[in-house]
Every structure is written in C-alpha cells, then in structure tokens.
Design an enzyme around this catalytic site. Structure first.
Site, PDB file in Angstrom:
ATOM      1  N   GLY A  14      43.197  39.724  -2.331  1.00  0.00           N
ATOM      2  CA  GLY A  14      43.421  39.268  -3.780  1.00  0.00           C
ATOM      3  C   GLY A  14      44.725  38.394  -3.749  1.00  0.00           C
ATOM      4  O   GLY A  14      45.463  38.221  -3.922  1.00  0.00           O
ATOM      5  N   SER A  15      44.966  38.297  -1.680  1.00  0.00           N
ATOM      6  CA  SER A  15      45.844  37.337  -1.825  1.00  0.00           C
ATOM      7  C   SER A  15      46.393  36.051  -1.873  1.00  0.00           C
ATOM      8  O   SER A  15      47.654  35.719  -2.529  1.00  0.00           O
ATOM      9  CB  SER A  15      46.798  37.893  -0.730  1.00  0.00           C
ATOM     10  OG  SER A  15      45.873  36.803   0.457  1.00  0.00           O
ATOM     11  N   ASN A  16      45.508  35.407  -1.966  1.00  0.00           N
ATOM     12  CA  ASN A  16      45.205  34.142  -2.736  1.00  0.00           C
ATOM     13  C   ASN A  16      44.900  34.442  -4.169  1.00  0.00           C
ATOM     14  O   ASN A  16      46.054  33.321  -4.867  1.00  0.00           O
ATOM     15  CB  ASN A  16      43.620  33.352  -1.770  1.00  0.00           C
ATOM     16  CG  ASN A  16      44.253  32.605  -0.755  1.00  0.00           C
ATOM     17  OD1 ASN A  16      44.854  31.796  -0.661  1.00  0.00           O
ATOM     18  ND2 ASN A  16      43.383  33.170   0.545  1.00  0.00           N
ATOM     19  N   LEU A  95      26.718  33.181  -2.839  1.00  0.00           N
ATOM     20  CA  LEU A  95      26.918  31.299  -2.671  1.00  0.00           C
ATOM     21  C   LEU A  95      27.139  31.486  -4.661  1.00  0.00           C
ATOM     22  O   LEU A  95      26.254  32.374  -5.649  1.00  0.00           O
ATOM     23  CB  LEU A  95      25.088  30.557  -2.793  1.00  0.00           C
ATOM     24  CG  LEU A  95      24.894  29.393  -2.751  1.00  0.00           C
ATOM     25  CD1 LEU A  95      25.652  27.919  -1.717  1.00  0.00           C
ATOM     26  CD2 LEU A  95      23.659  29.170  -1.971  1.00  0.00           C
ATOM     27  N   ASN A 110      37.214  26.057  -3.920  1.00  0.00           N
ATOM     28  CA  ASN A 110      36.830  27.476  -2.426  1.00  0.00           C
ATOM     29  C   ASN A 110      38.306  27.476  -1.588  1.00  0.00           C
ATOM     30  O   ASN A 110      38.459  25.914  -1.355  1.00  0.00           O
ATOM     31  CB  ASN A 110      35.294  27.433  -1.938  1.00  0.00           C
ATOM     32  CG  ASN A 110      35.680  28.642  -1.395  1.00  0.00           C
ATOM     33  OD1 ASN A 110      36.127  29.489  -1.045  1.00  0.00           O
ATOM     34  ND2 ASN A 110      35.159  28.454  -0.080  1.00  0.00           N
ATOM     35  N   HIS A 112      38.884  28.064   2.430  1.00  0.00           N
ATOM     36  CA  HIS A 112      37.900  29.058   3.376  1.00  0.00           C
ATOM     37  C   HIS A 112      38.951  28.812   4.970  1.00  0.00           C
ATOM     38  O   HIS A 112      39.518  28.080   4.910  1.00  0.00           O
ATOM     39  CB  HIS A 112      36.813  27.809   4.312  1.00  0.00           C
ATOM     40  CG  HIS A 112      36.111  28.469   5.442  1.00  0.00           C
ATOM     41  ND1 HIS A 112      34.932  29.336   4.698  1.00  0.00           N
ATOM     42  CD2 HIS A 112      35.649  28.163   6.873  1.00  0.00           C
ATOM     43  CE1 HIS A 112      34.379  29.837   6.017  1.00  0.00           C
ATOM     44  NE2 HIS A 112      35.067  28.704   7.131  1.00  0.00           N
ATOM     45  N   ASP A 153      30.122  25.802   1.631  1.00  0.00           N
ATOM     46  CA  ASP A 153      31.312  25.295   2.773  1.00  0.00           C
ATOM     47  C   ASP A 153      30.684  23.809   2.293  1.00  0.00           C
ATOM     48  O   ASP A 153      31.465  23.175   3.928  1.00  0.00           O
ATOM     49  CB  ASP A 153      31.549  26.118   3.784  1.00  0.00           C
ATOM     50  CG  ASP A 153      32.149  27.431   3.294  1.00  0.00           C
ATOM     51  OD1 ASP A 153      32.916  27.775   2.255  1.00  0.00           O
ATOM     52  OD2 ASP A 153      31.046  28.305   4.368  1.00  0.00           O
ATOM     53  N   GLU A 182      46.903  29.813   3.949  1.00  0.00           N
ATOM     54  CA  GLU A 182      46.506  29.399   3.309  1.00  0.00           C
ATOM     55  C   GLU A 182      46.867  29.600   1.734  1.00  0.00           C
ATOM     56  O   GLU A 182      46.151  28.415   0.929  1.00  0.00           O
ATOM     57  CB  GLU A 182      45.461  30.870   2.961  1.00  0.00           C
ATOM     58  CG  GLU A 182      44.334  30.354   4.240  1.00  0.00           C
ATOM     59  CD  GLU A 182      43.212  31.686   4.427  1.00  0.00           C
ATOM     60  OE1 GLU A 182      42.721  32.279   2.553  1.00  0.00           O
ATOM     61  OE2 GLU A 182      43.190  32.482   5.169  1.00  0.00           O
TER      62      GLU A 182
HETATM   63  C1  GAR Z   1      40.865  34.402   3.029  1.00  0.00           C
HETATM   64  O1  GAR Z   1      41.103  34.603   4.219  1.00  0.00           O
HETATM   65  C2  GAR Z   1      39.967  33.351   2.164  1.00  0.00           C
HETATM   66  O2  GAR Z   1      40.660  32.222   3.284  1.00  0.00           O
HETATM   67  C3  GAR Z   1      39.218  33.934   2.709  1.00  0.00           C
HETATM   68  O3  GAR Z   1      37.915  35.448   2.277  1.00  0.00           O
HETATM   69  C4  GAR Z   1      40.116  35.527   2.563  1.00  0.00           C
HETATM   70  C5  GAR Z   1      40.343  36.462   1.802  1.00  0.00           C
HETATM   71  O4  GAR Z   1      41.478  37.009   1.583  1.00  0.00           O
HETATM   72  N1  GAR Z   1      37.210  33.764   2.706  1.00  0.00           N
HETATM   73  C6  GAR Z   1      36.428  33.382   2.873  1.00  0.00           C
HETATM   74  O5  GAR Z   1      35.890  33.116   3.439  1.00  0.00           O
HETATM   75  C7  GAR Z   1      35.649  32.169   2.364  1.00  0.00           C
HETATM   76  N2  GAR Z   1      34.167  31.929   3.048  1.00  0.00           N
HETATM   77  P1  GAR Z   1      42.727  37.125   0.116  1.00  0.00           P
HETATM   78  O6  GAR Z   1      40.977  38.052  -1.128  1.00  0.00           O
HETATM   79  O7  GAR Z   1      43.407  38.483   0.267  1.00  0.00           O
HETATM   80  O8  GAR Z   1      42.431  36.004  -0.854  1.00  0.00           O
END
Ligand code: GAR
Length: 209
Positions: A14-16, A95, A110, A112, A153, A182
């Site tokens: 959940g950092s994003n 998906l 999204n 990626h 994607d 990101e």
């Molecule tokens: C992130 O690095 C995001 O880019 C990736 O999952 C991670 C989630 O991190 N997403 C994918 O790979 C989607 N295909 P987070 O939970 O710390 O945000």
C-alpha cells in the site's frame, strides 16, 4: 472536489496508496480526496494503513464468488456507491472485470513497475517484473502510469519515468530504487487528471498546459 477510489490486491503493502492519500491531503493533488480503498482480501496490509489514515475501506474478494462475472458485478456495485471521478489501481494484480472498465472509460489508472509495453501482461507484477528486466540486460528501467482497458497493461500511457539498472542490482534493489519514483509519477499523473489536462487521442495521451 475530485473523488478517488483505490483498488489494491492481497499482498500489496500500500505504499502507492499511502502516497496518493497524503498527496491529496497536502494539496499536491489539488481539491481531491481518496474516498475509498477496496482490497481483494481482508488481510491486505494496505487495509490497515488505510484504516490508520482514516480512509473508508471495503473488501471484495474474488474467491468468494462462484463466477468471475459475479465478482465484477459486486466490485462495480461497491465502486458505484463510492461515486469516484477516478479509480487508481495501486498494486492491483488481477485483470479488472470488463464491466468495471466499461463503466469508467478513461477514468481508471494503473501503475506498472516497468517501461510498458515491455515487461507487462499476465503474471508480470512486483519482483517478477524486475527479475525479467535484469535478465533482459537492459540498462534502464522505469515505471508507467496508464489508463486501464480490458487487457493487462495495454491502455494509453500517461507518464513514464526512468531509473538506471546498475551492475550489482537484484530485483529487490531495483524495486527499492524505483518505488519513490513510482509514487511521484503516480501523484503527477493524478494531478494532471484532476486538473483536466489529459486528453486521449487513440493510443496517445496529450498533456495540456
Ligand atoms: C508497485 O511496485 C506497483 O508498481 C506494482 O506493485 C507494487 C505495489 O506496491 N504493480 C504491479 O506490478 C502491477 N502489475 P505498493 O503496494 O507498495 O504500492
């Protein structure tokens, strides 16, 4: 005020998500709020963070529905209740059901962790992406924020940012270098969206001043 809903999957830290919530609160994303975080499992670590930040949460677990279509209907119902202007996938690994994509055209983003259209598609998520980048021998990688269509994607690309690949990198070090990029890239893309500055023309997303 723009209303943002965030979808996360079971394993997501959940950092994003957290970066987006905080950017709305301190106005780096102007006049916006995260109104709901929806997870695909009730033990998703991101849910605890969302709780701690006082954001409403919901769980729609695809495993609890006998058919994929029913999961899609349930997710759509929960999303429509939140009345989002924008839906952000933040570590959502499935998906997205077609009925959700149809209901929110060019209103779902999204992030990626690679430079699409490279290293995307089914099964390409998290550290697997960085492993594939290292195996390819590429000297740069990066992240992509894109609009979501019915496939993995492939939707129109909004923003991309690069980081170098170093000789000593492992998937973990590469992921750690990219993660703050990101966050910044996702926040920037959302800011452009809520300011009404993104225009989709075919596969190209143009940014107006
Ligand atoms: C992130 O690095 C995001 O880019 C990736 O999952 C991670 C989630 O991190 N997403 C994918 O790979 C989607 N295909 P987070 O939970 O710390 O945000």
């Amino acid at each position: 005020m723009s209303r943002i809903a965030i979808l996360v999957s079971g394993p997501s830290r959940g950092s994003n998500m957290q970066a987006i919530i905080e950017a709305c609160r301190d106005e780096r994303i102007p006049d916006s709020a995260v109104v709901a975080v929806i997870a695909s499992r009730d033990d998703a670590p991101a849910l605890q963070t969302a709780h701690a930040l006082g954001v409403s949460t919901a769980v729609v677990n695809p495993r609890e529905f006998p058919e994929a279509d029913m999961y899609g209907d349930a997710l759509l119902w929960v999303l429509q209740k939140a009345q989002p202007d924008l839906i952000c996938l933040a570590g959502y690994m499935r998906l997205l059901p077609a009925q959700v994509v149809e209901a929110f055209p060019m209103r779902i983003m999204n992030i990626h962790p690679a430079l699409l259209p490279l290293f995307g598609g089914r099964g390409m998520y998290g550290l697997k992406v960085h492993q594939a980048v290292l195996e390819s021998g590429m000297k740069v990688t990066g992240c992509t924020v894109h609009f979501v269509d019915e496939q993995y994607d492939t939707g129109p690309i909004i923003l991309q940012r690069c980081v170098p690949v170093e000789d000593a990198d492992t998937p973990e070090t590469l992921a750690a270098r990219l993660l703050p990029i990101e966050h910044a890239t996702y926040i920037e893309a959302i800011r452009l969206f809520v300011q009404g500055r993104l225009r989709v023309e075919g596969r190209r997303v143009r940014v107006s001043e």
